[in-house]
Design an enzyme around this catalytic site. Structure first.
Site, PDB file in Angstrom:
ATOM      1  N   VAL A   1       0.878  -1.161   0.000  1.00  0.00           N
ATOM      2  CA  VAL A   1       0.000   0.000   0.000  1.00  0.00           C
ATOM      3  C   VAL A   1       0.918   1.215   0.000  1.00  0.00           C
ATOM      4  O   VAL A   1       1.667   1.422   0.953  1.00  0.00           O
ATOM      5  CB  VAL A   1      -0.915   0.043   1.239  1.00  0.00           C
ATOM      6  N   GLU A   2       0.878   1.994  -1.068  1.00  0.00           N
ATOM      7  CA  GLU A   2       1.804   3.116  -1.229  1.00  0.00           C
ATOM      8  C   GLU A   2       1.147   4.434  -0.842  1.00  0.00           C
ATOM      9  O   GLU A   2      -0.069   4.565  -0.841  1.00  0.00           O
ATOM     10  CB  GLU A   2       2.287   3.205  -2.684  1.00  0.00           C
ATOM     11  N   GLY A   3       1.982   5.421  -0.553  1.00  0.00           N
ATOM     12  CA  GLY A   3       1.481   6.769  -0.319  1.00  0.00           C
ATOM     13  C   GLY A   3       0.716   6.949   0.969  1.00  0.00           C
ATOM     14  O   GLY A   3      -0.148   7.823   1.071  1.00  0.00           O
TER      15      GLY A   3
ATOM     16  N   ASN B   1      -4.043   7.429   0.392  1.00  0.00           N
ATOM     17  CA  ASN B   1      -4.393   6.294  -0.440  1.00  0.00           C
ATOM     18  C   ASN B   1      -5.702   5.694   0.096  1.00  0.00           C
ATOM     19  O   ASN B   1      -5.768   5.284   1.254  1.00  0.00           O
ATOM     20  CB  ASN B   1      -3.267   5.260  -0.384  1.00  0.00           C
TER      21      ASN B   1
ATOM     22  N   THR C   1       2.373   8.670  -6.412  1.00  0.00           N
ATOM     23  CA  THR C   1       2.026   7.644  -5.426  1.00  0.00           C
ATOM     24  C   THR C   1       2.874   7.738  -4.165  1.00  0.00           C
ATOM     25  O   THR C   1       2.388   7.575  -3.059  1.00  0.00           O
ATOM     26  CB  THR C   1       2.183   6.253  -6.057  1.00  0.00           C
TER      27      THR C   1
END
Length: 468
Positions: free
Chosen positions: A83-85, A92, A210
């Site tokens: 899970v990015e950002g 996100n 991102t």
């Protein structure tokens, strides 16, 4: 009956209160694909009152490229894993689902110790100060690239490759020649985009929208796909009808007809195609009449990359552990040769039980060929798992890569409907293509376009010109 998807390895999905696969009059909307974007689009449509939905899925599971598999007694993620950002300026939307709603086990990926974990080809570790100096220079060049990128015209006509930007900044003017420079270059670019700097757009990945802040690794027995199951379970139930492979979509001003591999035909007012762009570029689904030239050109503007995680199980641990020891880099004289390694955290176990090698190539490693990575005292692997994304006709790769010179205009074309045929998927996400949240948001965006047509009769989809 309570709508649920928990028991399903999906096959065909229908709304709980429209349980028949096909009525004489057909459905309101057929969605092709039960991955993140297809399920997200269906949820948005159902919330807008378009409840007569049919989702056709070719594989035996919900989630698409979000898929777990048992390997060595541990569930590993074949596809999406991070899970990015998280905690960035724009949160996100996947993170609250992971961390709060479902409470999937996760931990922050730690890249801080990278400089002290770069291994030599003939054994041993490179001096931390030397690696840090090279890494610092690479970061400086990327910052310069971000400033240059901000000055480029939005049309994409001035876009360039990341490689060109590096040369303009006099960074590795003859190419990364040393093993350390090669692996750092690979880690910063190929490891993220599954493509080398020479084919990756500067304008659209530097800076990368991102990565505003933290990156979290999902390691839960339920799998990252549990998010898709959760979303689907809010409005769908499983229908035990077997895998349904769509091979033909006929469309006209009055509706659509979807023909499957077993020669069944399902009719609807609209169809939403949420397959990968790799599938759109293949001959799996035929459109009748043929898609217009502008749509075909937009589809082939994009690349479908291959990002392969190779899972290796060993009879015992031989790698160092502790803080800053999550990732290891192997500085081979061959650029990208099994370069990025990480310890696989086992759900329910604080110890690591294997090494996962991320490699942007789908080839079987030699079981003894990894001895140079972490020294000579390495036992033979007892098991190896290599996903084959490219050869799978239902995926044809792992995620899309944004090529040089492509901008919002091409993305708008890729997402735009053709009559009653609508399109969704991570490849249609302007800012987050290639990511789980890109697929999730694209499903919502594409559903909104369809809703405007179905509810408000606003069916003419305007695409601003490339230079507007």
């Amino acid at each position: 009956m309570t709508p649920t998807i928990a028991t399903a390895l999906v096959l065909a999905l229908t709304l709980a209160h429209h349980a028949s696969l096909a009525s004489a009059a057909g459905h309101r909307v057929i969605i092709v694909g039960a991955g993140m974007s297809g399920i997200s689009a269906g949820k948005r449509l159902s919330e807008a009152g378009i409840t007569d939905l049919l989702i056709l899925e070719a594989t035996d599971h919900v989630g698409g490229r979000m898929r777990k598999r048992n390997f060595g007694g541990v569930n590993v993620e074949m596809g999406a894993n991070w899970v990015e950002g998280v905690n960035g300026g724009k949160m996100n939307p996947i993170w609250p689902l992971v961390n709060s709603t479902l409470k999937l086990r996760n931990f922050r990926s730690d890249f801080d110790g990278l400089a002290e974990n770069v291994y030599k080809e003939r054994g041993g570790v490179y001096d931390r100060a030397y690696v840090q100096k090279r890494l610092h220079r690479s970061n400086e060049v990327e910052e310069g690239g971000a400033k240059l990128s901000a000055k480029l015209r939005p049309s994409g006509q001035d876009d360039m490759s990341i490689l060109t930007m590096q040369r303009l900044n006099n960074h590795l003017p003859n190419g990364p020649a040393s093993p350390v420079d090669m692996i750092l270059d690979y880690f910063k670019h190929d490891y993220e985009f599954a493509e080398p700097p020479r084919v990756t757009s500067l304008q659209n990945v530097v800076p990368l929208a991102t990565f505003r802040d933290y990156v979290y690794f999902v390691a839960d027995r339920r799998g990252y796909e549990a998010i898709v199951h959760h979303l689907a379970g809010q409005y769908l139930e499983a229908d035990k009808s077997g895998n349904i492979v769509v091979r033909e979509i006929s469309h006209s001003g009055s509706g659509v007809a979807v023909k499957t591999e077993d020669d069944k035909v399902y009719k609807a007012d609209y169809v939403m195609v949420s397959t990968s762009v790799g599938v759109l570029q293949s001959d799996l689904i035929q459109f009748k009449p043929r898609l217009p030239a502008w749509k075909i050109l937009s589809i082939y503007q994009f690349d479908m990359a291959v990002y392969t995680k190779i899972f290796v199980k060993f009879p015992r641990k031989f790698w160092p552990e502790g803080k800053g020891r999550e990732f290891f880099l192997y500085a081979s004289s061959r650029r990208g040769y099994y370069g990025v390694w990480r310890r696989q955290r086992s759900p329910g176990d604080r110890h690591r039980r294997g090494v996962e090698a991320d490699r942007a190539a789908a080839r079987q490693p030699d079981q003894g060929g990894d001895r140079g990575v972490l020294g000579e005292d390495v036992p033979d692997a007892t098991d190896i798992l290599v996903p084959r994304w490219w050869s799978d006709r239902f995926y044809r790769g792992t995620f899309s890569n944004w090529p040089i010179g492509v901008n919002r205009y091409e993305y708008d074309q890729l997402r735009a409907p053709v009559g009653r045929v609508y399109f969704s998927g991570e490849h249609t996400s302007e800012h987050y293509n290639g990511y789980v949240h890109g697929a999730y948001l694209s499903g919502i965006d594409s559903a909104d376009i369809l809703i405007k047509c179905a509810h408000k009769r606003m069916c003419k989809h305007h695409i601003p010109g490339k230079f507007e």
